[in-house]
Design an enzyme around this catalytic site. Structure first.
Site, PDB file in Angstrom:
ATOM      1  CB  CYS A 344      -0.929  -0.018   1.201  1.00 23.05           C
ATOM      2  SG  CYS A 344      -2.061  -1.395   1.092  1.00 23.05           S
ATOM      3  CD  GLU A 345       4.545   3.316   1.313  1.00 24.56           C
ATOM      4  OE1 GLU A 345       4.685   4.399   0.727  1.00 24.56           O
ATOM      5  OE2 GLU A 345       4.666   3.168   2.532  1.00 24.56           O
ATOM      6  CE1 TYR A 373      24.974  -2.699  -1.530  1.00 21.75           C
ATOM      7  CE2 TYR A 373      25.386  -2.934  -3.880  1.00 21.75           C
ATOM      8  CZ  TYR A 373      25.841  -2.691  -2.598  1.00 21.75           C
ATOM      9  OH  TYR A 373      27.180  -2.453  -2.391  1.00 21.75           O
TER      10      TYR A 373
END
Ligand SMILES: Cc1ncc(COP(=O)(O)O)c(C=O)c1O
Length: 471
Positions: A344-345, A373
């Protein structure tokens, strides 16, 4: 050469179809290739072989024990930035004397641990750190081997969040202060000043900034020597970039030639700290399409991996190539899509505006260049178990980090005493606890949460709150 290639229309990791692993392990998952790790490591190490150097893999790029062990077997040392990473290096079989400890904020406890282990070098980044290390080492009756990390004030011309060598960055000792601190280090108990270190950033795609930084360091070596100070070791850091999209980074042989140009006459032992170069293109993230959604202005391919698994696109606007695991037919129509995760972003976009073929629920995609990474930055944001890690070796594969179960995720948290019913049985109660207990007595039993430690007996529902309205 890539070790993730299509064979008869299906994407393989070495000799294993990725779809097979997806079927057996589930998605999403990281998949690393032993052949790629080996090839990348050897390309770098062989290029520098004549330079009296030690290649210390930067564990921050990928610290899975099986990945580290794969590299340790080829002779790699380790560049670590925490006690945790040092423990990983040791557990994977890298001897402490082949490990260097970088980072601006080593605690005294970490220093003690590293000294006890017999670490090969501390890269010291400030005057207070040097004093603290002297205090800790001399107190233990030990000597810390030190390289002073110099900030050469050189812009690496990379993403600003991974540039580390400008004067405004927190890393290293200001160039103008370095000689004086080096001289002071020579007088401190428990300190053996071995030399200098420099690392100006990551994903450098040209040699210019490296050369500029190395020239600054070489100048400092000459200055120190002319002042009668010994310099026997230079740590040149990591930073060599890789191809994510259309970059054209220097080949390790070009990098080695530049190092030879700038450093050979100084007659120092050399240390290198590559991370991304070795692991980046040795890994992919495999994910499955959950839904395809046609928004008002865009096609969204919603997949089961998200920014909690691969943070780089959200954090650095990083590009990762996306490909379907089943090769599109030649000439298949492509159209624009955003590949997004379920988090939710709005920023949970793994790959924006890509030309992709028609896709449907259940299709598998890979995000390329995810070996560095990637998994190391994973979190459980939105209470999502981070993706597991798989290592392929020819026609075999192994799960080298399992998917976390929800039980384990929930078991990380403990319920405070004052929130449990148990507290009601204690004699020494605070008044607020008494109020809470009174509430508990009036409330209905909480629902069970399965095998997590937060069983119904410990949950304290508040009456009248967090309930759906009743008719
Ligand atoms: C001190 C240090 N050494 C080595 C590395 C590894 O860099 P790279 O993965 O770009 O080779 C980093 C990462 O930025 C670093 O901070």
């Amino acid at each position: 050469m890539s070790h993730f290639t299509y064979r008869d229309g299906a994407l393989f990791a070495e000799d294993i179809p990725l779809a097979r692993i997806a079927g057996e392990v589930g998605t999403p998952f990281y998949c690393y290739s032993t052949a790629a790790l080996t090839e990348n490591y050897l390309a770098f190490a062989d290029a520098l072989a004549d330079l009296n150097g030690l290649v210390c893999f930067a564990l921050k790029a990928n610290s899975n024990l099986a990945v580290i062990r794969t590299l340790a077997r080829l002779g790699a040392g380790a560049d670590v930035v925490s006690e945790g990473e040092l423990r990983q290096a040791l557990a994977a079989g890298i001897p402490a004397h082949k490990a260097v400890f970088s980072g601006v904020g080593k605690t005294r406890t970490e220093m003690e641990f590293a000294l006890t282990a017999g670490i090969g070098q501390f890269n010291v980044e400030s005057a207070p750190e040097l004093d603290a290390l002297s205090h800790v080492a001399s107190g233990m009756g030990k000597t810390a081997i030190v390289a002073l990390r110099v900030n050469p004030d050189v812009d690496a011309q990379t993403h600003h969040k991974i540039a580390t060598g400008r004067s405004e960055d927190k890393f290293g000792i200001a160039y103008e202060d370095s000689a004086a601190l080096y001289a002071r280090g020579e007088t401190l108990p428990g300190i053996d000043m071995a030399g200098l270190a420099v690392h100006i950033g990551s994903q450098l795609i040209s040699l210019g900034p490296f050369r500029a930084a190395f020239q600054r360091v070489a100048g400092l070596v000459r200055e120190l020597r002319s002042a009668g100070l010994g310099v026997r070791r230079l740590d040149l850091g990591g930073g060599l970039g890789i191809v994510y999209d259309s970059e054209e980074p220097p080949h390790p042989t070009d990098y080695a030639a530049m190092v030879r140009d700038e450093m050979a006459d100084l007659d120092c032992e050399l240390v290198f700290e590559p991370g991304r170069l070795i692991a980046g293109n040795a890994g992919v993230l495999v994910t499955r399409v959950i839904f395809v959604k046609h928004g008002a202005s865009k096609r969204f391919v919603i997949v089961d991996a998200a920014m909690n698994d691969l943070l780089r696109p959200s954090l650095y606007d990083a590009h990762h190539g996306v490909e379907p695991v089943i090769e599109p037919a030649p000439g298949a129509a492509l159209s624009r899509a955003d590949v997004v995760g379920p988090i939710c972003e709005t920023g949970d976009v793994l790959a924006g505006s890509r030309d992709l073929p028609a896709l449907e629920d259940g299709d598998l995609l890979v995000l390329r260049s995810a070996g560095a990474y990637g998994a190391v930055m994973a979190s459980s944001y939105n209470t999502r178990p981070p993706a597991p890690e798989i290592l392929v070796n020819g026609d075999q594969y192994d799960v080298i980090r399992a998917r976390q179960s929800y039980d384990i995720l929930l078991a990380r948290d403990r319920m405070s005493d004052w929130l449990t019913v148990r507290a009601s049985n204690r004699r020494s109660r605070s008044s607020s606890t008494r109020q809470q207990i009174a509430l508990t007595r009036r409330s209905a039993p909480a629902p069970s949460v399965g095998s997590s430690p937060l069983t119904s007996a410990f949950i304290l529902p508040r009456p009248g709150i967090n309930r759906l309205p009743t008719r």
